[in-house]
Design a protein around this motif. Structure first.
Motif, PDB file in Angstrom:
ATOM      1  N   ALA A  25      10.085 136.043   4.288  1.00 18.25           N
ATOM      2  CA  ALA A  25       8.908 135.917   3.435  1.00 18.25           C
ATOM      3  C   ALA A  25       8.024 137.164   3.498  1.00 18.25           C
ATOM      4  O   ALA A  25       7.421 137.548   2.495  1.00 18.25           O
ATOM      5  N   LEU A  26       7.961 137.798   4.655  1.00 19.25           N
ATOM      6  CA  LEU A  26       7.045 138.926   4.835  1.00 19.25           C
ATOM      7  C   LEU A  26       7.666 140.277   4.524  1.00 19.25           C
ATOM      8  O   LEU A  26       6.959 141.208   4.132  1.00 19.25           O
ATOM      9  N   LEU A  27       8.982 140.412   4.680  1.00 17.79           N
ATOM     10  CA  LEU A  27       9.613 141.726   4.529  1.00 17.79           C
ATOM     11  C   LEU A  27      10.696 141.806   3.460  1.00 17.79           C
ATOM     12  O   LEU A  27      10.970 142.899   2.947  1.00 17.79           O
ATOM     13  N   PHE A  28      11.343 140.694   3.134  1.00 16.09           N
ATOM     14  CA  PHE A  28      12.509 140.755   2.250  1.00 16.09           C
ATOM     15  C   PHE A  28      12.376 139.846   1.029  1.00 16.09           C
ATOM     16  O   PHE A  28      13.365 139.349   0.514  1.00 16.09           O
ATOM     17  N   GLU A  33       9.369 135.046  -4.143  1.00 16.37           N
ATOM     18  CA  GLU A  33       9.466 133.586  -4.046  1.00 16.37           C
ATOM     19  C   GLU A  33       8.501 133.020  -3.010  1.00 16.37           C
ATOM     20  O   GLU A  33       8.161 131.840  -3.052  1.00 16.37           O
ATOM     21  N   PHE A  34       8.091 133.867  -2.063  1.00 19.69           N
ATOM     22  CA  PHE A  34       7.309 133.376  -0.923  1.00 19.69           C
ATOM     23  C   PHE A  34       5.931 134.048  -0.855  1.00 19.69           C
ATOM     24  O   PHE A  34       5.367 134.208   0.220  1.00 19.69           O
ATOM     25  N   MET A  35       5.409 134.423  -2.010  1.00 20.03           N
ATOM     26  CA  MET A  35       4.150 135.173  -2.055  1.00 20.03           C
ATOM     27  C   MET A  35       3.012 134.455  -1.345  1.00 20.03           C
ATOM     28  O   MET A  35       2.170 135.063  -0.692  1.00 20.03           O
ATOM     29  N   GLU A  36       2.994 133.120  -1.463  1.00 25.58           N
ATOM     30  CA  GLU A  36       1.875 132.354  -0.901  1.00 25.58           C
ATOM     31  C   GLU A  36       1.769 132.517   0.611  1.00 25.58           C
ATOM     32  O   GLU A  36       0.675 132.444   1.177  1.00 25.58           O
ATOM     33  N   VAL A  37       2.910 132.738   1.273  1.00 24.34           N
ATOM     34  CA  VAL A  37       2.894 132.919   2.726  1.00 24.34           C
ATOM     35  C   VAL A  37       2.001 134.095   3.111  1.00 24.34           C
ATOM     36  O   VAL A  37       1.325 134.075   4.150  1.00 24.34           O
ATOM     37  N   TYR A  41      -0.370 134.930   6.434  1.00 22.39           N
ATOM     38  CA  TYR A  41       0.138 135.820   7.480  1.00 22.39           C
ATOM     39  C   TYR A  41       0.128 137.261   6.983  1.00 22.39           C
ATOM     40  O   TYR A  41       0.535 137.535   5.850  1.00 22.39           O
ATOM     41  N   GLN A  42      -0.315 138.131   7.851  1.00 18.94           N
ATOM     42  CA  GLN A  42      -0.283 139.560   7.538  1.00 18.94           C
ATOM     43  C   GLN A  42       0.465 140.290   8.640  1.00 18.94           C
ATOM     44  O   GLN A  42       0.103 140.198   9.814  1.00 18.94           O
ATOM     45  N   LEU A  43       1.523 140.984   8.253  1.00 19.40           N
ATOM     46  CA  LEU A  43       2.312 141.734   9.230  1.00 19.40           C
ATOM     47  C   LEU A  43       1.590 143.034   9.542  1.00 19.40           C
ATOM     48  O   LEU A  43       1.296 143.829   8.644  1.00 19.40           O
ATOM     49  N   PHE A 336       5.880 124.912   4.910  1.00 15.36           N
ATOM     50  CA  PHE A 336       5.952 124.686   6.350  1.00 15.36           C
ATOM     51  C   PHE A 336       5.157 125.750   7.110  1.00 15.36           C
ATOM     52  O   PHE A 336       4.360 125.420   7.996  1.00 15.36           O
ATOM     53  N   PHE A 337       5.359 127.012   6.754  1.00 16.44           N
ATOM     54  CA  PHE A 337       4.674 128.060   7.506  1.00 16.44           C
ATOM     55  C   PHE A 337       3.193 128.164   7.152  1.00 16.44           C
ATOM     56  O   PHE A 337       2.399 128.638   7.971  1.00 16.44           O
ATOM     57  N   THR A 338       2.794 127.682   5.991  1.00 15.08           N
ATOM     58  CA  THR A 338       1.362 127.621   5.729  1.00 15.08           C
ATOM     59  C   THR A 338       0.729 126.470   6.510  1.00 15.08           C
ATOM     60  O   THR A 338      -0.388 126.589   7.010  1.00 15.08           O
ATOM     61  N   ARG A 339       1.457 125.367   6.642  1.00 14.79           N
ATOM     62  CA  ARG A 339       0.950 124.237   7.441  1.00 14.79           C
ATOM     63  C   ARG A 339       0.901 124.582   8.925  1.00 14.79           C
ATOM     64  O   ARG A 339      -0.022 124.172   9.645  1.00 14.79           O
TER      65      ARG A 339
END
Length: 350
Positions: A25-28, A33-37, A41-43, A336-339
């Motif tokens: 979600a953060l790198l690839f 598709e996973f913009m909301e994550v 989260y900020q890498l 899941f990862f936002t929760r």
């Protein structure tokens, strides 16, 4: 926003390694598709800026590639900065992680053997109502007198295969105790044989309507993408045409079908083999599935019938809609990862 840190240089050195799901979600995320994550989260590039760190690859990869020392060095460096470290175990059997204080994400394993900081997470897959079933063909089902229970998958009465399945488990368990493998010991369990046994019981019950397709092999033994797509369409069509879906573990102690059933807005009937379900302290799973406890398998038909008979049409429709919404709001990679975001800030979360 939670600042997270990982070893991006290590990822560059090992581009084919099995990555922690959050990495995608953060790198690839080339298709966004996973913009909301990224709203949660900020890498960050520096360990000093981070609130949480995570190993970029699964423990399986570190151990199989003899990279455990590198993984534990990363953990030590993070602990020096008082950072919690998130790790990931993949695969059906799983491996024993480090003894260092880390949080372990995995979707298999046994509830009775749960690690202190183990977090169960769901299987992630494409939305079936986007990729496989037209939304106009997906309707909330009307309650019939008899419950309709479906299943498509590997289920066979082949005793030779059952003996082989158990023999392989015994062999792997022995290798583990002899220090010859890192794969964790498993309960003796011939999943295809046990599925066949339970499904035949359901078929014989006069008050239960079944919608079952037996497969001798996983995905009917297909080897091409086109054939795999065909079996996936059949799989989801079966769920779409059923009220309930039978769920029993496979090689690992979890069921991807369980989450696929929820995504389709149907009701799982789960044979609970000491399973870990995600977010058990947050989700009341009794409201979303029929969970048959270990040792109570003989009550499967009775529990299904009692559950179904006690539902009004309104409640039956409500559960179907609630299950689809549960998957959307809690069990996709994004949701899941936002929760889990807020829970990661709580050092006491287990």
């Amino acid at each position: 926003m939670l600042n997270v840190y990982t070893d991006t240089k290590f990822i560059e050195k090992h581009p084919k390694g099995e990555k922690f799901p959050l990495i995608y979600a953060l790198l690839f995320d080339e298709r966004n598709e996973f913009m909301e994550v990224k709203n949660y989260y900020q890498l960050v590039d520096s360990i000093e800026e981070a609130a949480v760190a995570f190993l970029p690859f699964s423990w399986n990869y570190y151990l199989n590639q003899n990279l455990r020392a590198e993984a534990e060095h990363f953990i030590d460096e993070c602990h020096k900065k008082n950072l919690k470290v998130l790790t990931y175990i993949s695969g059906d059997q799983g491996v024993t992680p480090t003894r260092k204080d880390v949080y372990v994400f995995r979707n298999s394993g046994y509830k009775s053997k749960k690690l202190e900081h183990q977090i169960s997470f769901p299987a992630f897959f494409k939305d079936p109502l986007v990729h496989y079933i037209n939304k106009e063909d997906h309707q909330v089902r009307v309650k019939e007198t008899k419950p309709v229970i479906g299943f498509v998958g590997q289920a066979t009465p082949n005793l030779l295969k059952a003996a082989k399945d158990i023999g392989l488990i015994v062999y792997r368990n022995l290798k583990f105790h002899l220090g010859k493998t890192r794969l964790e010991p498993q309960q003796w369990f011939a999943a295809p044989f046990m599925r066949f046994k339970y499904l035949k019981r359901l078929e014989k019950h006069k008050d239960i309507k079944t919608n079952i397709i037996y497969r001798e092999r996983y995905r009917a033994g297909v080897r091409t993408n086109r054939s795999a797509d065909k079996t996936t369409y059949e799989f989801y069509e079966n769920i779409n045409d059923s009220d309930y879906i039978f769920n029993l573990r496979g090689a690992g102690n979890f069921s991807v079908r369980f989450y696929q059933t929820l995504a389709m807005g149907r009701i799982p009937v789960l044979i609970d083999t000491d399973c870990l379900l995600p977010l058990e302290g947050i989700i009341d799973w009794t409201q979303h599935c029929i969970r048959i406890p270990q040792g109570k398998e003989h009550e499967m038909e009775q529990r299904l019938l009692e559950f179904h008979q006690n539902l009004t049409q309104e409640k039956f429709e409500e559960i179907q809609k609630a299950n689809r919404k549960l998957w959307e709001d809690y069990l996709t990679l994004v949701s899941f990862f936002t929760r889990i975001h807020d829970l990661l800030k709580d050092v006491n979360y287990k």
